[in-house]
Enzyme design. Structure first.
Site, short mmCIF file in Angstrom:
data_model
loop_
_atom_site.label_atom_id
_atom_site.label_comp_id
_atom_site.label_asym_id
_atom_site.label_seq_id
_atom_site.Cartn_x
_atom_site.Cartn_y
_atom_site.Cartn_z
N ARG A 189 0.87 -1.18 0.00
CA ARG A 189 0.00 0.00 0.00
C ARG A 189 0.90 1.22 0.00
NH1 ARG A 189 -2.81 2.95 4.37
NH2 ARG A 189 -4.75 3.88 3.59
N ASN A 209 -7.03 8.22 2.43
CA ASN A 209 -6.62 7.65 3.72
C ASN A 209 -7.37 8.31 4.86
OD1 ASN A 209 -4.61 6.07 5.41
ND2 ASN A 209 -4.25 8.14 6.18
N GLU A 210 -7.96 7.48 5.75
CA GLU A 210 -8.59 7.95 6.99
C GLU A 210 -9.33 9.27 6.75
OE1 GLU A 210 -5.47 7.90 9.95
OE2 GLU A 210 -5.13 5.76 9.68
N HIS A 212 -8.79 0.42 9.94
CA HIS A 212 -7.45 0.58 10.49
C HIS A 212 -7.51 0.25 11.98
CE1 HIS A 212 -6.05 3.53 7.10
NE2 HIS A 212 -6.52 2.37 6.65
N TYR A 228 -5.78 0.01 15.55
CA TYR A 228 -4.72 0.39 16.49
C TYR A 228 -5.26 0.24 17.92
CZ TYR A 228 -2.09 2.10 12.43
OH TYR A 228 -1.39 2.18 11.24
N GLU A 268 -4.62 -0.97 7.73
CA GLU A 268 -3.48 -0.58 8.56
C GLU A 268 -3.63 -1.24 9.92
OE1 GLU A 268 -2.58 3.51 9.21
OE2 GLU A 268 -2.76 4.06 7.09
N TRP A 279 1.33 -1.44 9.04
CA TRP A 279 1.95 -0.12 9.00
C TRP A 279 3.18 -0.14 9.89
CZ3 TRP A 279 0.61 4.27 6.27
CH2 TRP A 279 1.36 5.42 6.57
#
Length: 449
Positions: free
Chosen positions: A78, A154-155, A221, A223, A250, A279
């Site tokens: 990516r 992205n985001e 994503h 986290y 991610e 990531w």
């Protein structure tokens, strides 16, 4: 009666023509596309992304990283691009990126990073502006549908008014299609990609239905929001139960309590047949998220070891796209030399291998360690590393090796995939440990067969 029969016949012809019209698939005749909740290639073969994020827009000179990521087992990269928030990536540069992906047998996910945190970050671009960037690149993207996925932005929404994500994403998808793009599209969730308010989850069907080609995949994503096995499973269950296509676009690793449970995440992705993209390769402001030290493929960090050599990592689970031949990932020599490691403890040579123990991170009461094993002048099939702690340290868990403890003595044996090493070749395993008072570096020994 003849007139009535003629009318019925005409209706049947019309209905037959309508059925024939709608039998054809909605997606492009060639290229990566969605089938149910899966991503498949033009020939119908399932393709499960196993890849790495690469911050190309800030490190455009690191072109050797594409070969290095391939060597690490990735089948996808990516690639971070910018349309103007940072130095814009031109059509010529994007063409070169695509060529690098193809030369290294990698599927290329191109993402526009300008949209990161829109609505909360005043510098962020809208999704509509992101589409304008892709339209400007259309001449170099058309014809690459077999090799390129377009991650629109992205985001694209921060934590301010996350609800705007649905309408903005629908409009962006439809604008891409009205401009003639037939590529597989990827759309990130709001809340800086983490969707903790569940806007993407709860509006997924609306977004998917907005694509007239039925060729959009959702991207979460993961986290700190996804710091437990239950939170990961519960979120992914919704997508699986609804037959919605999703990838983990991610994620990082559990370098401290409260961070993402990366081991569960990779295991769940493997069990469910969904893609993941870690990531990132290198270059982060916080190097804890770097997989390599300074883009050096021969110097994997603890995070790099977990995703490259872990039980559900790249080398264990990645399969190359069939358009490149579909072979298992290879492991050629990395493109850059190995730098010296901080605070290493070289092993006492025993048999045909040596090992080096390094503390890669430390906090109050805990630490991360890395052990590098190097074969001697002849190939080996198995290795065993031992050391004895003098300061009361303990190993809590490990990846890339089977680790056991007896009192203060620790023994690590190779995993199934990293025991065979050619002459002079190396591998690593990592672990998390605890300490009190002192965290001295022990002397390690390595024995091989």
């Amino acid at each position: 009666m003849k007139r009535r029969l003629a009318t019925i016949a005409a209706v049947l012809v019309t209905l037959t023509a309508s059925v024939l019209t709608f039998v054809a698939p909605a997606y492009a005749a060639t290229g990566l596309h969605v089938s149910g909740r899966n991503i498949v290639e033009a020939n119908g073969s399932n393709f499960i992304m196993r890849g790495i994020n690469h911050m190309h827009t800030w490190y455009a000179g690191q072109t050797g990283s594409f070969a290095d990521m391939k060597a690490a087992g990735a089948n996808t990269v990516r690639v971070v691009l910018s349309g103007g928030r940072w130095t814009a990536n031109t059509a010529a540069d994007v063409t070169n990126v695509i060529n690098l992906c193809k030369a290294n047998r990698l599927i290329c996910v191109l993402e526009n990073h300008d949209t990161t945190g829109y609505g909360e970050d005043s510098a962020a671009y809208s999704l509509d502006q992101a589409v304008d960037y892709w339209v400007g690149l259309k001449s170099v993207l058309t014809g690459q549908e077999n090799h390129v996925v377009i991650n629109i932005g992205n985001e694209p929404i921060g934590n301010t008014n996350a609800g705007q994500w649905t309408a903005a994403t629908v409009a962006a998808i439809q604008k891409m299609r009205s401009n003639g793009f037939e590529h597989l599209l990827m759309v990130d969730g709001p809340n800086w990609g983490q969707d903790w308010q569940y806007t993407m989850r709860d509006n997924a069907q609306t977004v998917l239905d907005a694509d007239p080609l039925d060729n959009t995949v959702l991207s979460i994503h993961m986290y700190a929001v996804f710091n437990t096995a239950a939170s990961i499973r519960n979120y992914l269950d919704v997508f699986q139960n609804n037959n919605w296509p999703v990838v983990i676009g991610e994620f990082g690793w559990q370098f401290a309590p409260g961070e993402v449970d990366d081991q569960t995440l990779m295991a769940e992705a493997q069990a469910r047949g969904i893609g993941y993209l870690g990531w990132s390769w290198a270059g982060n402001t916080d190097p804890i998220l770097d997989m390599t030290n300074g883009f050096d493929a021969a110097s994997l960090t603890t995070w790099g070891e977990r995703i490259v050599n872990g039980p559900n990592g790249l080398k264990a689970t990645s399969r190359e796209a069939t358009i490149f031949g579909g072979v298992q990932p290879s492991s050629p020599a990395p493109s850059s030399p190995t730098p010296s490691s901080p605070s290493p403890s070289p092993s006492t040579p025993t048999g045909a291998c040596t090992a080096t123990y390094t503390i890669t991170g430390q906090w109050q009461g805990g630490f991360q360690g890395d052990v590098k094993i190097t074969a001697g002048s002849a190939a080996i099939r198995n290795w065993t590393v031992t050391w004895t702690y003098a300061n009361g340290q303990t190993v809590a868990n490990a990846w890339g090796a089977t680790v056991t403890s007896s009192g203060t003595t620790v023994t690590a044996r190779n995993a199934a995939w990293n025991g065979t090493l050619g002459a002079g070749a190396s591998t690593n395993f990592g672990f998390l440990g605890s300490w009190t008072g002192t965290n001295g570096v022990p002397t390690v020994t390595c024995a091989a067969a």
